[in-house]
Design a protein around this motif. Structure first.
Motif, PDB file in Angstrom:
ATOM      1  N   ASN A  96       4.357  -9.893  -2.334  1.00 50.61           N
ATOM      2  CA  ASN A  96       5.449 -11.167  -2.737  1.00 50.61           C
ATOM      3  C   ASN A  96       6.527 -10.492  -2.750  1.00 50.61           C
ATOM      4  N   ALA A  97       7.224  -9.446  -2.289  1.00 51.70           N
ATOM      5  CA  ALA A  97       8.153  -8.629  -2.436  1.00 51.70           C
ATOM      6  C   ALA A  97       9.080  -9.845  -1.320  1.00 51.70           C
ATOM      7  N   PRO A  98      10.557  -9.447  -1.059  1.00 45.96           N
ATOM      8  CA  PRO A  98      11.184 -10.274  -0.209  1.00 45.96           C
ATOM      9  C   PRO A  98      11.083  -9.019   0.949  1.00 45.96           C
ATOM     10  N   ILE A  99      10.626  -8.946   2.705  1.00 46.40           N
ATOM     11  CA  ILE A  99      10.482  -8.280   3.398  1.00 46.40           C
ATOM     12  C   ILE A  99      11.847  -7.574   3.587  1.00 46.40           C
ATOM     13  N   PRO A 100      11.979  -7.000   3.728  1.00 45.06           N
ATOM     14  CA  PRO A 100      13.279  -6.920   4.761  1.00 45.06           C
ATOM     15  C   PRO A 100      13.481  -6.877   6.262  1.00 45.06           C
ATOM     16  N   PHE A 105       0.970  -1.051  -0.388  1.00 45.16           N
ATOM     17  CA  PHE A 105       0.269   0.201   0.175  1.00 45.16           C
ATOM     18  C   PHE A 105       0.966   0.822   0.140  1.00 45.16           C
ATOM     19  N   ALA A 106       1.509   1.000   0.534  1.00 44.97           N
ATOM     20  CA  ALA A 106       2.306   2.192   1.077  1.00 44.97           C
ATOM     21  C   ALA A 106       3.788   2.555  -0.445  1.00 44.97           C
ATOM     22  N   ALA A 107       4.200   1.947  -0.933  1.00 39.53           N
ATOM     23  CA  ALA A 107       4.533   2.000  -2.566  1.00 39.53           C
ATOM     24  C   ALA A 107       3.622   1.930  -3.358  1.00 39.53           C
ATOM     25  N   SER A 108       2.750   1.751  -3.287  1.00 33.89           N
ATOM     26  CA  SER A 108       1.319   2.239  -4.382  1.00 33.89           C
ATOM     27  C   SER A 108       1.391   3.921  -4.367  1.00 33.89           C
ATOM     28  N   ASP A 110       9.277   1.882   2.337  1.00 33.41           N
ATOM     29  CA  ASP A 110       9.861   1.255   3.849  1.00 33.41           C
ATOM     30  C   ASP A 110      10.755   2.198   4.984  1.00 33.41           C
ATOM     31  N   ASP A 111      10.435   3.115   4.138  1.00 32.89           N
ATOM     32  CA  ASP A 111      10.357   4.072   5.497  1.00 32.89           C
ATOM     33  C   ASP A 111       9.062   4.204   6.533  1.00 32.89           C
ATOM     34  N   LEU A 112       8.152   4.468   5.869  1.00 33.87           N
ATOM     35  CA  LEU A 112       6.269   4.464   5.693  1.00 33.87           C
ATOM     36  C   LEU A 112       6.210   3.637   6.947  1.00 33.87           C
ATOM     37  N   VAL A 113       6.258   2.636   6.333  1.00 34.60           N
ATOM     38  CA  VAL A 113       5.836   1.468   7.014  1.00 34.60           C
ATOM     39  C   VAL A 113       6.906   1.302   8.639  1.00 34.60           C
ATOM     40  N   GLN A 114       7.746   1.399   8.597  1.00 35.84           N
ATOM     41  CA  GLN A 114       8.930   1.710  10.170  1.00 35.84           C
ATOM     42  C   GLN A 114       7.828   2.274  11.116  1.00 35.84           C
ATOM     43  N   ASP A 115       7.734   3.557  10.218  1.00 31.07           N
ATOM     44  CA  ASP A 115       7.128   5.022  11.559  1.00 31.07           C
ATOM     45  C   ASP A 115       5.817   4.325  11.712  1.00 31.07           C
ATOM     46  N   THR A 116       5.015   3.556  10.570  1.00 35.27           N
ATOM     47  CA  THR A 116       3.463   2.990  10.821  1.00 35.27           C
ATOM     48  C   THR A 116       3.827   1.894  12.475  1.00 35.27           C
ATOM     49  N   LEU A 117       4.856   1.219  11.987  1.00 42.49           N
ATOM     50  CA  LEU A 117       4.965  -0.239  12.624  1.00 42.49           C
ATOM     51  C   LEU A 117       4.668   0.558  14.358  1.00 42.49           C
TER      52      LEU A 117
END
Lengths: 184, 68
Positions: free
Chosen positions: B46-50, A23-26, A35-42
């Motif tokens: 399906n992309a690998p998760i860091p 979703f964040a990439a979209s 990935d930065d967004l996901v980290q903040d979200t977590l």
């Protein structure tokens, strides 16, 4: 007194990471931003876990956090319309899906051209399995607005990809019109 | 976009958005778009998760336990 999040909360967060990243990439058009967004979200979800109502949809709750974070902190960086940091590079060449007559690379370019408010809703309802009602709650708008945005998004995509109409007339539609005109 | 001057304006905005609706697309086009959207999203899913996310959550949990 803050109650510590449970291990099961952590397990459930882990299960949602692929969806959050997608979703964040979209939204952002960049996997690095995603990935930065996901980290903040977590981090936020962990810190406010007591605000999550057990039994409600964790995905919808996390999407709300991620989306708010994106609009308040990331959006001004400007969205990369093109696939600049190689989100899809490994897959584009391999996709030979016969089910879909739309080229995936073309589709992604068209998707990136949609207004943000349409793209996010299309993804939520069309790809992540959230309901119209959940999308409406996440975006803080009426359900009718969500339906309208999805319809606009589909129409715009069909126009950009030139696939509108019950049968794909393609380049012949222009000559068909000429024939009709000359017969008139 | 200024939408919150007062409720009437916000409502007008919502109504306009609905009233200007385009016609519903035919089923074939919707099907094509739906499948393309799903393929697009599946690739991302399906992309690998860091590892950084699992590390982060493990650290957060360890911190909670350490605080007891």
């Amino acid at each position: 007194m803050n109650e510590a999040p449970s291990s099961s909360f952590r397990e459930n967060l882990i299960k949602e990471i692929p969806n959050l990243r997608a979703f964040a990439a979209s939204l952002s058009g960049s996997m690095q931003t995603a990935d930065d967004l996901v980290q903040d979200t977590l981090l936020k979800a962990w810190g406010h876990s007591e605000k999550f109502a057990e039994g409600t949809n964790l995905r919808a709750w996390l999407f709300t956090i991620l989306r708010n974070t994106y609009y308040s902190m990331y959006r001004r960086r400007g969205r990369e319309v093109q696939d600049t940091d190689g989100i899809y590079s490994s897959k584009v060449a391999v996709q030979g899906n016969q089910e879909s007559a739309i080229d995936l690379a073309d589709f992604r370019i068209a998707l990136a051209k949609l207004p943000e408010e349409q793209r996010e809703v299309l993804i939520m309802v069309g790809a992540t399995g959230l309901s119209y009602e959940e999308a409406a709650e996440i975006c803080n708008v009426a359900v009718g607005t969500i339906k309208s945005r999805i319809n606009r998004a589909r129409n715009k995509l069909a126009e950009l990809l030139d696939i509108k109409g019950p049968s794909d007339l393609g380049p012949d539609s222009a000559s068909f019109a000429v024939v009709q005109a000359s017969n008139a | 976009m200024q939408q919150n001057n007062f409720d009437g304006i916000a409502m007008n905005h919502a109504m306009n958005e609905a009233n200007m609706d385009l016609p519903d697309l035919d089923a074939r086009t919707k099907g094509l778009l739906g499948r393309a959207l799903q393929s697009h999203y599946d690739d991302l899913i399906n992309a690998p998760i860091p590892d950084r996310f699992l590390v982060l959550l493990a650290q957060l949990e360890a911190k909670e336990t350490g605080d007891e």
